[in-house]
Design an enzyme around this catalytic site. Structure first.
Site, PDB file in Angstrom:
ATOM      1  CG  LEU A   1     -75.126  10.087  53.066  1.00  0.00           C
ATOM      2  CD1 LEU A   1     -74.412  10.950  51.140  1.00  0.00           C
ATOM      3  CD2 LEU A   1     -76.653  10.889  53.379  1.00  0.00           C
TER       4      LEU A   1
ATOM      5  NE  ARG B   1     -65.460  14.245  41.286  1.00  0.00           N
ATOM      6  CZ  ARG B   1     -66.673  13.794  42.132  1.00  0.00           C
ATOM      7  NH1 ARG B   1     -65.874  13.173  43.211  1.00  0.00           N
ATOM      8  NH2 ARG B   1     -67.524  14.847  42.737  1.00  0.00           N
TER       9      ARG B   1
END
Lengths: 251, 641
Positions: free
Chosen positions: B45, B332
């Site tokens: 990306l 997370r």
């Protein structure tokens, strides 16, 4: 579990290749096919033999790198899914498994099970994009896209570019691949301005690479890990026909 | 230790910094752009979008990737989504809130100005991707849909089924293809960068090896952009693709680029648990599943009953219990540690006891199976492939696994490292996620850097460099090429007894044990004692068969593992030096009474950036610090309760 493997070994494109027999022993049914090959390779290295070259990267079925023909089926027996998603529990204990590369003339072999699939990139380079310059895009919600169109575009866009369609096709046709890209952009409003030229250029590139034509055997659909429907090939043909008429009519 | 590294952050109010900076940044005129050659390493990306955008602007770009096609870069595996502050849901989102959530999510160890800029350009990314034909999920109205992700109380995540990374990457790849066809970008697939070349202290080229022919080549450029991703594979088992590696950034480090916060690694809470010793990688189950799945374990340690036979009252929905306001969408690092904790207590599930349930029964009862299938069908499908279990019928088993690395090469506000000309973007740099990255922000950062930041900041370096691109005939290139050749030759010549993978596996287990979800000084010292021995053994006893001038996958891996064996030491050194807990870096010595990470802002509110000391001395890198200045946010104990 234990297996007898017959694996295609070929040092480079210039030498002749052949199937070589190996034993895979002590294999847990929860081992993936590629991990089983890893273990075989560790054994070969220990014996001083060069390991089997094969492609893989993400090992979760999305990058499209792995490219094995297992017992004559592109990506092996567990459809839909890529070779990296095949687990040994799919095979009978003691079975003989034949492992070959993806075979298609536009995918020249590099070594053992590794082939060159850059032909697929060149089809996309021919026109498989929307020419949207960074910075020039309008506000994202300014153009509404009916959910049904967005969903259909997504279904086609799910193609992982592995090339199994061409490897499975008796004509080495890459029409499912090309159809997926053409359809993905044709379903969306953003794809409209280049719709005519896109399909014409992509099909021309596809032919120039030496891929064959579709004769409706549907092998591509059967092996496609992304479950792209062969009906997209009909869509590609329609898109191509309309574009050709438009071109002839001078549009 | 050396004092304050200068990030060259622009002055002015936070919300104005980027605008002001752009207004006064140097430019390169269109007719001069074609005189520059930019080397971009990596095509994910960040690299793919940067190469495409720079090509579109008129620069000549050479883009390199190890994969056989730029479309296969590991960004493709990102599942859940990409954040943006569009506030389409009318639920109180804003650029500031996205900025604040990201800074807080990173446990206040990221640079304010960079993170604000990231939040600011997030909206442009969505516009750009939609225009490229990225088929984001939509409502029946035809408007874009959103979902929630961990660490946020708004719904700001855009997604394309469970394949968001794939679709965003295909958008960047297609833009890249357009430039390749136009001739502005020259693509070098299956070509791995093995060294960085400096000329007069500036990054002016790279040495590469073709993975197909083995040919070693020098490439010169006016600037070098590294977009080579993270180093999670130092742990051997991670959710990264098999080929992901630290080589490009580590080679740059050895040429003088500072490596920042290498111990900041992200352990993702929802992955399929390890089974068997031949496992080669771990598979993520997107965090988006926690929108509808409920995490639980039995209340009783050692409860072996199948999940369906454990009554509601004997289940501990521990995330909902401990973090009532965020529940199953706790960030997370926190969710991972909570999973480890319950498994350490003997309440883990599955054969290994290292697993917790992610249960969709309630969601299926509430929404129907078809809705769940539509949202997560491909994830359930992957799960069934790997485990042979149907998650519509019985809960998934999940366990944390290495997923992302927040650390990376140090960069300033312009995304340039301390080595002039060397720019670092995406996961390869350290800049935006602090000590813990929130879900759906890796895709945002990669594309922000490539489409909307680097194209604006690169000219600041380039403008005065016109006409200074060296020839590859210079001795700097020859020497670097010879070094690469010698190293490759050396690995092939050892012909020892152990395979490359066996070393990698051993290193990975050691790091997971000593420098994983929880670390302590003793363990890190043990690792620091063991790593050099393992490295010495590698260079004495590794067996790499075959030849250098052909496709040789063992040789490729050997080079990467050799670098991991050095890098691991840097990582543990950093973890030992950072004598506090923050985000994913959990030092057992520093925790609150209820087991949360306890920061030490007095002494550690800064970036640790390490400088290689040369002469092969891996052990004692020099520490530089960049003090983090918080002008806008107040540092608080992170709470998701």
């Amino acid at each position: 579990m234990r297996f007898k493997l017959k694996v295609w070994r070929q040092k480079n494109p210039k030498t002749k290749g052949k199937l070589v027999e190996y034993q895979a022993t002590n294999v847990s049914p929860n081992t993936s096919f590629l991990e089983m090959l890893d273990v075989v390779n560790e054994g070969l290295i220990a014996k001083g033999e060069e390991p089997i070259a094969f492609d893989s990267d993400c090992r979760e079925g999305i990058c499209g790198t792995c490219s094995l023909t297992i017992n004559g089926e592109a990506h092996g027996p567990d459809h839909p899914g890529a070779a990296c998603e095949v687990y040994m529990r799919r095979f009978k204990d003691g079975a003989t498994i034949i492992v070959e590369p993806f075979r298609a003339k536009p995918f020249p072999l590099i070594k053992d099970l590794v082939v060159d699939r850059s032909a697929l990139d060149r089809i996309v380079q021919a026109g498989g994009f929307v020419a949207a310059r960074a910075g020039s895009a309008p506000e994202a919600n300014a153009t509404l896209v009916p959910k049904q169109d967005a969903d259909r575009a997504m279904e086609a866009a799910a193609c992982i570019g592995c090339g199994a369609c061409a490897a499975a096709c008796p004509n080495a046709s890459a029409m499912l691949f090309t159809a997926a890209k053409v359809s993905h952009l044709a379903f969306l409003p953003q794809g409209q301005p280049e719709r005519t030229s896109r399909v014409l250029k992509m099909v021309t590139a596809m032919d120039a690479e030496g891929f064959g034509n579709c004769t409706n055997t549907y092998e591509c659909e059967a092996v496609c890990p992304a479950q792209i429907s062969a009906s997209y090939i009909a869509k590609l043909n329609r898109e191509y026909a309309v574009a050709s008429f438009r071109r002839k009519a001078g549009e | 230790m050396i004092g304050n590294l200068d990030a060259r952050t622009p002055h002015g109010p936070l919300a104005q910094k980027w605008t002001n900076h752009k207004d006064h940044a140097r430019l390169v005129a269109p007719n001069n752009r074609r005189k520059f050659e930019i080397i971009v390493v990596g095509s994910g990306l960040a690299g793919g979008s940067a190469a495409a955008t720079l090509g579109e602007l008129g620069y000549n770009v050479k883009c390199f990737c190890y994969q056989d096609s730029p479309r296969r870069a590991h960004s493709i595996a990102a599942q859940g989504g990409i954040n943006a502050a569009k506030n389409y849901q009318n639920d109180g989102d804003s650029v500031f809130r996205l900025f604040y959530d990201t800074i807080k999510g990173g446990d206040f160890r990221a640079r304010e100005a960079n993170v604000y800029r990231l939040a600011e350009v997030s909206n442009l990314i969505i516009d750009q991707c939609v225009e490229q034909g990225v088929p984001f999920a939509r409502e029946y109205s035809g408007l874009l849909a959103n979902r929630s992700f961990g660490g946020a109380q708004v719904s700001r995540t855009f997604y394309a089924r469970g394949q968001t990374g794939q679709q965003l990457l295909l958008g960047a790849y297609q833009a890249l293809c357009r430039q390749i066809a136009a001739g502005t970008v020259k693509m070098f697939p299956q070509t791995e960068m093995l060294d960085l070349v400096l000329v007069d202290g500036h990054a002016k080229g790279i040495i590469t090896r073709s993975l197909v022919t083995g040919k070693i080549e020098a490439h010169a450029g006016d600037a070098v952009v590294l977009a080579t991703g993270g180093y999670g594979n130092v742990f051997y088992l991670s959710t990264n693709a098999r080929g992901c590696n630290v080589t490009a950034t580590y080679r740059a480090y050895k040429k003088g680029a500072l490596f920042a916060n290498p111990c900041f690694t992200q352990i993702h809470p929802t992955c399929i648990p390890v089974s068997g010793e031949n496992q080669s990688k771990l598979t993520l189950m997107s965090e988006s599943l926690r929108n509808d799945g409920r995490v639980w374990v039995p209340k009783q340690a050692g409860d072996q009953r199948p999940p369906a036979q454990i009554p509601e009252t004997e289940r501990d929905y521990y995330l909902e219990r401990k973090y009532p306001s965020f529940g199953n969408l706790a960030p997370r690092d926190i969710s991972s540690r909570a999973a480890k904790e319950v498994c350490d207590e003997g309440r883990g599930v599955g054969e290994s006891g290292r697993g917790v349930y992610l249960d969709f029964a309630d969601a299926i009862a509430r929404l129907g199976e078809s809705t769940i299938r539509e949202r997560y069908g491909n994830l359930f499908h992957i799960y069934e492939k790997i485990t042979g279990e149907n998650a519509y019928r019985r809960p998934m088993r999940i366990y944390p696994a290495v997923h992302y690395t927040m650390g990376g090469l140090w960069v300033d506000y312009n995304l340039m490292s301390n080595v002039p000309g060397l720019h670092v973007i995406g996961e390869a740099n350290f800049s935006d996620h602090g000590a813990n990255r929130l879900g759906a922000s890796a895709l945002m950062q990669g594309l922000a850097d490539g489409y909307f930041v680097l194209p604006y900041t690169l000219p600041a370096y380039l403008a005065p460099q016109i006409g200074k691109r060296p020839s590859v005939d210079r001795p700097e290139f020859r020497e670097a090429e010879d070094d690469v050749r010698a190293r490759t030759g050396k690995m092939l010549a050892i012909n020892g007894t152990r395979s490359v993978d066996s070393f990698h596996r051993e290193l990975g287990l050691l790091l997971w044990d000593k420098c994983g979800m929880a670390r302590n000084a003793d363990g890190l010292r043990e690792a620091l004692a063991r790593i050099p021995q393992l490295r010495e053994e590698f260079w004495r006893d590794v067996r790499v068969l075959g030849e250098g001038e052909a496709l040789n996958q063992s040789l490729e891996r050997a080079g990467r593992v050799a670098d991991f064996l050095e890098f691991a030491e840097l990582m543990c050194t950093d973890a030992l030096s950072r004598d506090e807990s923050c985000g994913g870096h959990f030092r057992e010595e520093h925790q609150t009474p209820d087991g949360e990470a306890l920061r030490d802002d007095e002494n550690f509110a800064d970036v640790f950036a390490w400088e290689y000391q040369g002469n092969g001395s891996v052990a004692a890198p020099k520490l530089h610090r960049e003090q983090l200045v918080f002008e806008t946010v107040q540092l608080t104990q992170r709470s998701y309760k």
